[in-house]
Design a protein around this motif. Structure first.
Motif, mmCIF file in Angstrom:
data_model
loop_
_atom_site.group_PDB
_atom_site.id
_atom_site.type_symbol
_atom_site.label_atom_id
_atom_site.label_comp_id
_atom_site.label_asym_id
_atom_site.label_seq_id
_atom_site.Cartn_x
_atom_site.Cartn_y
_atom_site.Cartn_z
ATOM 1 N N TYR A 1 46.901 48.000 18.087
ATOM 2 C CA TYR A 1 48.204 48.082 17.428
ATOM 3 C C TYR A 1 48.868 46.710 17.441
ATOM 4 O O TYR A 1 48.838 46.012 18.452
ATOM 5 N N ILE A 2 49.454 46.339 16.323
ATOM 6 C CA ILE A 2 50.139 45.063 16.180
ATOM 7 C C ILE A 2 51.648 45.316 16.150
ATOM 8 O O ILE A 2 52.124 46.139 15.365
ATOM 9 N N LEU A 3 52.380 44.616 16.985
ATOM 10 C CA LEU A 3 53.836 44.721 17.002
ATOM 11 C C LEU A 3 54.389 44.002 15.770
ATOM 12 O O LEU A 3 54.103 42.826 15.557
ATOM 13 N N GLU A 4 55.147 44.721 14.965
ATOM 14 C CA GLU A 4 55.748 44.126 13.775
ATOM 15 C C GLU A 4 57.111 43.542 14.134
ATOM 16 O O GLU A 4 57.931 44.226 14.738
ATOM 17 N N TYR B 1 61.956 49.990 16.348
ATOM 18 C CA TYR B 1 61.097 51.046 16.858
ATOM 19 C C TYR B 1 61.930 51.979 17.740
ATOM 20 O O TYR B 1 62.685 51.509 18.603
ATOM 21 N N LYS B 2 61.742 53.266 17.565
ATOM 22 C CA LYS B 2 62.390 54.232 18.447
ATOM 23 C C LYS B 2 61.628 54.262 19.766
ATOM 24 O O LYS B 2 60.391 54.292 19.780
ATOM 25 N N MET B 3 62.360 54.249 20.868
ATOM 26 C CA MET B 3 61.733 54.282 22.184
ATOM 27 C C MET B 3 61.448 55.722 22.590
ATOM 28 O O MET B 3 62.223 56.623 22.302
ATOM 29 N N ARG B 4 60.339 55.910 23.275
ATOM 30 C CA ARG B 4 59.923 57.248 23.699
ATOM 31 C C ARG B 4 60.722 57.721 24.903
ATOM 32 O O ARG B 4 61.015 58.899 25.040
ATOM 33 N N ARG B 5 61.043 56.843 25.793
ATOM 34 C CA ARG B 5 61.780 57.170 27.010
ATOM 35 C C ARG B 5 62.500 55.924 27.484
ATOM 36 O O ARG B 5 62.315 54.840 26.942
ATOM 37 N N ASP C 1 57.488 43.762 34.280
ATOM 38 C CA ASP C 1 56.178 44.400 34.157
ATOM 39 C C ASP C 1 56.256 45.920 34.089
ATOM 40 O O ASP C 1 55.232 46.587 34.054
ATOM 41 N N GLY C 2 57.476 46.489 34.075
ATOM 42 C CA GLY C 2 57.612 47.929 33.869
ATOM 43 C C GLY C 2 57.267 48.267 32.427
ATOM 44 O O GLY C 2 57.438 47.461 31.523
ATOM 45 N N ASP C 3 56.755 49.452 32.221
ATOM 46 C CA ASP C 3 56.365 49.878 30.871
ATOM 47 C C ASP C 3 57.558 50.369 30.072
ATOM 48 O O ASP C 3 58.511 50.896 30.632
ATOM 49 N N PHE C 4 57.465 50.210 28.769
ATOM 50 C CA PHE C 4 58.307 50.983 27.872
ATOM 51 C C PHE C 4 57.482 51.306 26.635
ATOM 52 O O PHE C 4 56.619 50.540 26.222
ATOM 53 N N ASP C 5 57.715 52.513 26.124
ATOM 54 C CA ASP C 5 56.889 53.059 25.057
ATOM 55 C C ASP C 5 57.670 53.140 23.758
ATOM 56 O O ASP C 5 58.836 53.537 23.751
ATOM 57 N N LEU C 6 56.992 52.793 22.665
ATOM 58 C CA LEU C 6 57.594 52.834 21.338
ATOM 59 C C LEU C 6 56.802 53.782 20.452
ATOM 60 O O LEU C 6 55.570 53.795 20.480
ATOM 61 N N TYR C 7 57.532 54.586 19.662
ATOM 62 C CA TYR C 7 56.867 55.469 18.706
ATOM 63 C C TYR C 7 56.345 54.657 17.532
ATOM 64 O O TYR C 7 57.015 53.774 17.023
ATOM 65 N N MET C 8 55.148 55.009 17.106
ATOM 66 C CA MET C 8 54.499 54.342 15.987
ATOM 67 C C MET C 8 54.592 55.218 14.740
ATOM 68 O O MET C 8 54.838 56.418 14.839
ATOM 69 N N ASP C 9 54.364 54.625 13.577
ATOM 70 C CA ASP C 9 54.427 55.361 12.313
ATOM 71 C C ASP C 9 53.386 56.483 12.236
ATOM 72 O O ASP C 9 53.588 57.460 11.527
ATOM 73 N N ASP C 10 52.288 56.348 12.992
ATOM 74 C CA ASP C 10 51.243 57.383 12.965
ATOM 75 C C ASP C 10 51.530 58.538 13.919
ATOM 76 O O ASP C 10 50.708 59.427 14.087
ATOM 77 N N GLY C 11 52.710 58.518 14.575
ATOM 78 C CA GLY C 11 53.096 59.597 15.484
ATOM 79 C C GLY C 11 52.719 59.357 16.932
ATOM 80 O O GLY C 11 53.162 60.080 17.814
ATOM 81 N N SER C 12 51.889 58.363 17.192
ATOM 82 C CA SER C 12 51.530 58.028 18.574
ATOM 83 C C SER C 12 52.637 57.187 19.181
ATOM 84 O O SER C 12 53.621 56.842 18.514
ATOM 85 N N TYR C 13 52.501 56.859 20.441
ATOM 86 C CA TYR C 13 53.381 55.871 21.056
ATOM 87 C C TYR C 13 52.512 54.846 21.764
ATOM 88 O O TYR C 13 51.415 55.151 22.216
ATOM 89 N N GLN C 14 53.022 53.609 21.789
ATOM 90 C CA GLN C 14 52.294 52.507 22.409
ATOM 91 C C GLN C 14 53.193 51.814 23.421
ATOM 92 O O GLN C 14 54.410 51.770 23.256
ATOM 93 N N SER C 15 52.570 51.253 24.448
ATOM 94 C CA SER C 15 53.313 50.640 25.554
ATOM 95 C C SER C 15 53.371 49.122 25.435
ATOM 96 O O SER C 15 52.405 48.478 25.041
ATOM 97 N N LEU C 16 54.526 48.598 25.812
ATOM 98 C CA LEU C 16 54.735 47.166 26.008
ATOM 99 C C LEU C 16 55.077 46.955 27.472
ATOM 100 O O LEU C 16 55.520 47.882 28.156
ATOM 101 N N VAL C 17 54.924 45.724 27.944
ATOM 102 C CA VAL C 17 55.313 45.371 29.305
ATOM 103 C C VAL C 17 56.682 44.717 29.254
ATOM 104 O O VAL C 17 56.927 43.829 28.437
ATOM 105 N N ASN C 18 57.597 45.186 30.107
ATOM 106 C CA ASN C 18 58.946 44.638 30.165
ATOM 107 C C ASN C 18 58.884 43.186 30.645
ATOM 108 O O ASN C 18 58.448 42.916 31.761
#
Length: 121
Positions: free
Chosen positions: A40-43, A48-52, A59-76
């Motif tokens: 997944y490429i960050l645009e 992006y809507k956050m999942r939580r 280094d804490g995680d945060f998750d973003l909803y993707m257009d395909d309905g999945s969510y992907q994690s980034l590192v804080n």
């Protein structure tokens, strides 16, 4: 209680840094940022809507909803600003926080912007 949260990585031609925004507010600047999953490429300049609620430490995680309905994690990333970067109106930089050391409170009224620090300063 969870109030909708939004993430945006702002970057335009000629910018030196990527400006990270949460809910429209400048959070930090970084030289690079990417999803943990390289498929997944960050645009840039996309909200992006956050999942939580993000893990409020480096280094804490945060998750973003993707257009395909999945969510992907980034590192804080660490909160960092440079003399030649955008500057936020206020910054409180707490050293060496861990997940157990800080809790968000009053998310309904503050949009997750108030915290209790359990560790010593």
């Amino acid at each position: 209680w969870w109030k909708e949260q939004w993430f945006e990585a702002k970057f335009n031609d000629g910018d030196k840094y990527i400006t990270i925004k949460l809910n429209g507010h400048v959070r930090t600047v970084v030289e690079s940022i990417a999803f943990k999953n390289p498929e997944y490429i960050l645009e840039f300049n996309k909200k992006y809507k956050m999942r939580r609620r993000p893990r409020e430490y480096v280094d804490g995680d945060f998750d973003l909803y993707m257009d395909d309905g999945s969510y992907q994690s980034l590192v804080n990333p660490p909160v960092t600003f440079y003399t030649d970067s955008i500057q936020p109106p206020q910054v409180l930089n707490l050293p060496a926080l861990t997940e157990a050391g800080i809790d968000s409170i009053d998310e309904y009224r503050s949009n997750g912007g108030e915290f209790i620090l359990h560790d010593e300063l």
